[in-house]
Enzyme design. Structure first.
Site, PDB file in Angstrom:
ATOM      1  N   GLU A   1       0.812  -1.609  -0.179  1.00 38.32           N
ATOM      2  CA  GLU A   1      -0.130  -0.399  -0.074  1.00 38.32           C
ATOM      3  C   GLU A   1       0.616   1.286  -0.207  1.00 38.32           C
ATOM      4  OE1 GLU A   1      -4.342  -1.386   2.122  1.00 38.32           O
ATOM      5  OE2 GLU A   1      -2.821  -1.037   3.071  1.00 38.32           O
TER       6      GLU A   1
ATOM      7  N   ASP B   1      -8.684  -8.445   4.048  1.00 36.17           N
ATOM      8  CA  ASP B   1      -8.428  -7.100   4.741  1.00 36.17           C
ATOM      9  C   ASP B   1      -9.582  -7.220   5.778  1.00 36.17           C
ATOM     10  OD1 ASP B   1      -6.880  -5.526   6.196  1.00 36.17           O
ATOM     11  OD2 ASP B   1      -7.534  -3.412   4.475  1.00 36.17           O
TER      12      ASP B   1
ATOM     13  N   GLU C   1     -12.914  -1.597  11.695  1.00 36.76           N
ATOM     14  CA  GLU C   1     -12.356  -0.963  10.517  1.00 36.76           C
ATOM     15  C   GLU C   1     -14.166  -1.251   9.768  1.00 36.76           C
ATOM     16  OE1 GLU C   1      -8.879  -1.605   8.592  1.00 36.76           O
ATOM     17  OE2 GLU C   1     -10.050  -0.715   6.985  1.00 36.76           O
TER      18      GLU C   1
END
Lengths: 707, 707
Positions: free
Chosen positions: A299, A373, A401
């Site tokens: 990332e 993820d 998240e």
């Protein structure tokens, strides 16, 4: 007259005390309020008349102080700490004994043994940390109203490195944090030590967490500067008496950014030397420093691949920089290249599996529970069981998240447990992820587990009060992955919310069901990664363009006029082939694949009948509707427990459940309306079609994406 | 036996209460702890035996409840609220009276009158808000240990709109906030109302703040959506009983961003219609909505100039959109174009002064105290006194963006007061900024003042405990700009820290000196804008390149081999010409210009002698050194008050003062070492040259600029 005045004063003081005692959640599960029932309280009083501790090491002093604080509160009477029991009985004796064993078995360095001896309760272990863990275990016995008489408990941690990972930034924000700003006050350190640091350490020690990575894996190089190491050392000084080691996330390019070098190539001698000198500098400031966590070439972060080297080259150089210092390198396997025709599911495997056997003995490879993820449900990561020569450290996410931020009540122990119990078949049946991670399958000495912290500076630490249960459950499972989510939920409920038995049952059940319910109204049947872009809030299954193809939703759900789901069989991406044959068999056939994983591995026709008797479309709708309606059930359960709960706490969660209900309907409507444009079928009766349009929902989602 | 048990229980309860009472700062200055001294306590008890209130409006109920809470705590006995005093005496009577007057003068709508009547104390005013302010004034009398007997106090606010501006973002961060995340929990609203909102409203009402702009002036359009207006309305519902109106910062392009229009041109009929409909929608949800704050065509924000219109076009359209609703538009004059050869000092003036007389009567132009941007010391903004036809709302900054964040103790009342007392000479001598702002100079009905809040979700609200004093002082000055910083500091100290007289004197003096000391070690002699790039932390006088020329330091200090300072006389940028002749005279001659403003207006030779007898260079060094050493004095003063202070609070500030000392030396060394490269003179004896090099300091500054 005197008596009357005393009573009046008493009333006032009680009023003052209780008004300042509205449960604001700050004390977490370490609530040491006096036990109201006289009978059990008196029993505990008889068993805990004193604490005998001759230890002068920090851990034992911490243990004695915490026992004194806890027991004095719970028993409503001061419990003295004495140097030795002498001939006294009815007390608690702390004893560090390098030879301590239990049942003929040597204890692990952190394992404790609590047993009766001469009418005293002895808490022993080979190290002072072990005694500290035993002290908290004893307090937990009392907090959960278990008897002390005849207690004989031995407990060893199954995993050695039990870590929290903080994704906290130097500017005080927390990446993916939903509980306020970071608890670390970098501008105040090292001069000011916020009292909160100590309470943080107490909470972690109470559940066996022995390490904290204090900064975001998207790391700033500044933490490795002398200026910041002084701050880190000050934090380490607070953590040390609680058996907690401090670790740092490092930015790979630090030798360039703060070191004045023109490369960060791991094979460059100057780079090696810089890291070796830096490690020496760190250990001089923090003798018990834990080591480094690295997110490299992921990332956008720099890494050894920038210099044509691989992850092992990077990890090994860093491990060797540690020299004789007692530290480790945790190297994250969370990597995926942008590839619109690929399958992100396979990428970490393809990069890391070939490196098995190439890592330095001080390296653990840190692998997320699933291949994508931290989705609400994922199959276990295919690297587990596939790198026998490498200790794999399991990373789970406690901050929600993808699970509703701080407004959705989602108890995560079932999610973590589902991964731990998944069978990799690496060395035949029973080679569960838990046994891969704890080292028993492949006989590793190093073993580790990390939870991405859900902690912030909000008064109650986690925003949602029930987020505390996830912090608690993580620690308990890290210590002993054999514990059941139910056991842990009941413990936490009793310590944190109420000991009233019917309420404990109701709340434990509510916690246990909550994650399945969340999956139902957001990503049923194996859907994944269909949340709002970038901030990951709310639904956005229509997301087709993003910074990278694998950041869209359509990449994952592959909905079309035919059906729904990602074909990962041999006819598709063949990600299934990364698993052992037994696992492939379990998930490889769309007819027999458990419905929870169906769309993870199969593209299924909208009209395909499922074992439930419904077509895929009808089952999908049914799950979205029943999921959203289950939040009503959650509200009822919470309301049922109301009489047993603190009013402020009750109101807090009740209001959050209202938001959860609203957002569950948001997810439901967004998903059924969007998928309907492709399935071209009606919402099946008796379900009532959403009153709003897809455009309405899209507008709402877009609103939350605005600057 | 019974008595003994009662005592034991009492001891326990007291212990529990006091342990939960370590001063964590949450209660601010609204500490209602029992008055320890019996004699004054009994006097107050005799004067406050009951509270008589027949009012049923929210403000009066709030007043009665707060009085009851406060007096019951302070007097250590329950004070009942009754409907009417009847024949009782020795109580407090709340009375809303539309005709209320004092001394033959009608009260303003928010003004209160407290007086004795039939051995009761009457708190009266024309509105319930007035009575609420009177109630807090009475509590302040008790908290500061002033007598109640014969009390006769009349107080009217001098300024009508007394506002906090929150620079809070929808994601929970606070722009230039140093006290944790935003207190507004947007993801939880409107379902959950954090109890903190109520305590926030109480604190504001207690100091007369009657409006809050809840979102950043760099605004998201989302606040104007139905989804968010429901959230804002929920907050407004909490504020309403405390006399506080809610305002919104608006993003100029909202009609495009959320309205579906293709323009935000203020003269476009569709745009006008959109805003009018939006105003109607807002007032339907929030009947007492206060209005809009706009940052337009400033620092990248959209605005009417994007369509060839001017600020008045924009402000007037928005004002007219309010129609008959009781709201205002506050239009910020903080604009400056990038121009390396210009002088930012002049730009707001040049854009706004010609618009005087062109604004709708519902518009206030919001002007920062100084012409640049909240520096530690600035001359008053030249727009004050230059726009007689326009009500100018004064904006000051409470959050310490340029004043050391949350680790420097800087009491801001002297800074604010310096601006308020500055004489514009607009209508001859005595035309102070205060009188321009309060409307007396130009006979405006609208008058306003705004403080950029220093509030966050940190437990103690402001990070630095003494930051609370700045919130407090702002409210008090907004109500009555005639109050002295000393009076306010003493009030705050007594209410918040201690009533011990010697300690109050010591601490009041410490507060009063603190801002001058901060100026000395950061920007003496009129230096300005030499702080660290972007984050505005620490010194960076060498900053020569930035995103814009007027974001560098060299643009402002203009140091060269000859001297130091920005020539703003006729020979330079001639910014001085924006002021009235009397002001020009005061600052225009380098020989007579007060040293505090010298380098604001003059480029002075390094070897130029100053009235102090030292050359500029020597004076500069002397101020940096004595300023940094004054922090040692601050530490001593704080230590001297230790016996009178709560230990936790003492330790907190003592640690922050250590950091302040460290950073004062950082500023000193950075500035003298950098300016020395141009002045090429030695640090004058007996000052000891810094032990570190300029490169050392530059590295340190750079470290804090890293990702």
């Amino acid at each position: 007259m005197l008596l009357r005045n005393v009573f009046l004063l008493l009333l006032l003081v009680v009023a003052a005390a209780s008004s300042s005692r509205a449960d604001d959640g700050y004390r977490l599960w370490l609530k040491y309020d006096r036990i109201a029932d006289a009978a059990p309280r008196q029993q505990y009083q008889r068993a805990a008349q004193f604490i005998a501790s001759s230890g002068t090491t920090p851990g034992v002093r911490t243990a004695a102080a915490e026992l004194q604080r806890g027991l004095s509160g719970l028993l409503g009477q001061a419990v003295p700490v004495v140097a030795a029991a002498g001939s006294r009985t009815g007390g608690i004796v702390l004893r560090v004994d390098a030879q301590a064993s239990a049942g003929g078995q040597a204890l692990k360095p952190e394992g404790y043994h609590i047993f009766s001896e001469k009418n005293n309760l002895v808490i022993t272990g080979r190290t002072d940390r072990a005694v500290l863990y035993g002290a908290f275990a004893l307090l937990r016995q009392v907090q959960t109203r278990q008897p002390l008489a005849g207690l004989n408990v031995t407990s060893n941690p199954r995993i050695n490195f039990r870590l929290l990972n903080h994704w906290d930034n130097p500017n005080g924000t927390v990446e993916r944090g939903y509980a306020g700003s970071s608890i670390w006050q970098w501008y105040e350190l090292p001069e000011r030590l916020d009292p909160r640091y100590t309470d943080y350490a107490r909470a972690n020690a109470s559940i066996g967490i022995n390490g904290v990575v204090i900064n975001n894996v998207n790391a700033s190089a500044r933490y490795l500067s002398a200026e910041y190491l002084a701050k880190v050392a000050a934090l380490a000084g607070v953590m040390r008496p609680y058996g907690i080691r401090v670790y740092l996330s490092v930015m790979w390019a630090a030798p360039k950014v703060i070191g004045g070098l023109n490369t960060a190539d791991p094979l460059d001698p100057a780079v090696k030397q810089w890291w070796a000198a830096k490690s020496d500098e760190i250990y001089k400031a923090i003798p018990d420093f834990g080591g480094f966590l690295v997110k490299a070439n992921s990332e956008g972060e720099p890494g050894p691949q920038d210099y044509g080297r691989n992850h092992a080259d990077g990890a090994n150089m860093l491990a060797q920089s540690l020299g004789r210092h007692d530290g480790v390198v945790m190297w994250r396997a969370f990597v995926y290249k942008a590839n619109s025709n690929g399958d992100r599911f396979k990428e970490a495997y393809e990069e890391f599996q070939p490196l098995d056997g190439k890592f330095d003995p001080k390296v653990l490879v840190q692998v997320k529970n699933g291949p994508i993820d931290f989705q609400a449900r994922e199959p276990f990561h295919p690297l587990f069981g596939a790198m026998p020569k490498t200790p794999l450290l399991l990373e789970v996410q406690l901050t929600q998240e993808y699970l509703g931020f701080a407004t959705h009540l989602v108890y995560l122990a079932p999610l973590i447990k589902e991964c731990l119990e998944a069978d990799t078949y690496a060395k035949g049946p029973g080679s569960t992820v838990a046994k891969v991670v704890d080292g028993t399958v492949d006989h590793h000495e190093l073993s580790g587990i990390a939870g991405v912290a859900n902690i912030g500076a909000d008064r109650n630490w986690t925003g949602h009060p029930v987020g505390q249960a996830n912090w608690y459950a993580f620690g308990r499972l890290a210590w002993d992955h054999m514990l059941s989510p139910e056991t842990i939920a009941a413990e936490w409920t009793k310590m944190t919310l109420t000991t009233e038995p019917a309420a404990v049952r109701t709340l434990t059940n509510l916690l246990e069901q909550s994650r399945s319910i969340y999956v139902r109204y957001t990503t049923p049947l194996g859907l994944h990664h269909i949340m709002g872009e970038s901030i990951h809030y709310g639904p956005q299954p229509w997301l087709a363009k993003a910074g990278r193809p694998d950041w869209t939703a359509v990449y994952y759900h592959k909905a079309d006029s035919v059906g729904l789901g990602f074909d990962r069989t041999a006819g598709g991406s063949n990600a299934l082939a990364l698993y052992k044959p037994e696992v492939q068999k379990q998930w490889g056939n769309a007819q027999t694949c458990p419905l929870n994983y169906l769309l993870w591995f199969h593209h299924v026709g909208w009209r395909q009948p499922l074992p439930t008797g419904r077509t895929l479309w009808n089952e999908l709708c049914t799950r979205y509707y029943t999921g959203a309606d289950s939040v009503l059930w959650m509200q009822q359960q919470w309301a049922a427990a109301k009489p047993a709960l603190d009013p402020a706490l009750y109101a807090d969660v009740a209001a959050r459940l209202q938001t959860q209900r609203k957002e569950a309907l948001w997810w439901r409507d967004a998903c059924v309306l969007y998928f309907q444009t492709l399935a071209r079928q009606p919402i099946p009766a008796p379900l009532v079609p959403p009153a709003r349009s897809l455009a309405d929902v899209k507008n709402l989602v877009q609103l939350y994406q605005l600057k």
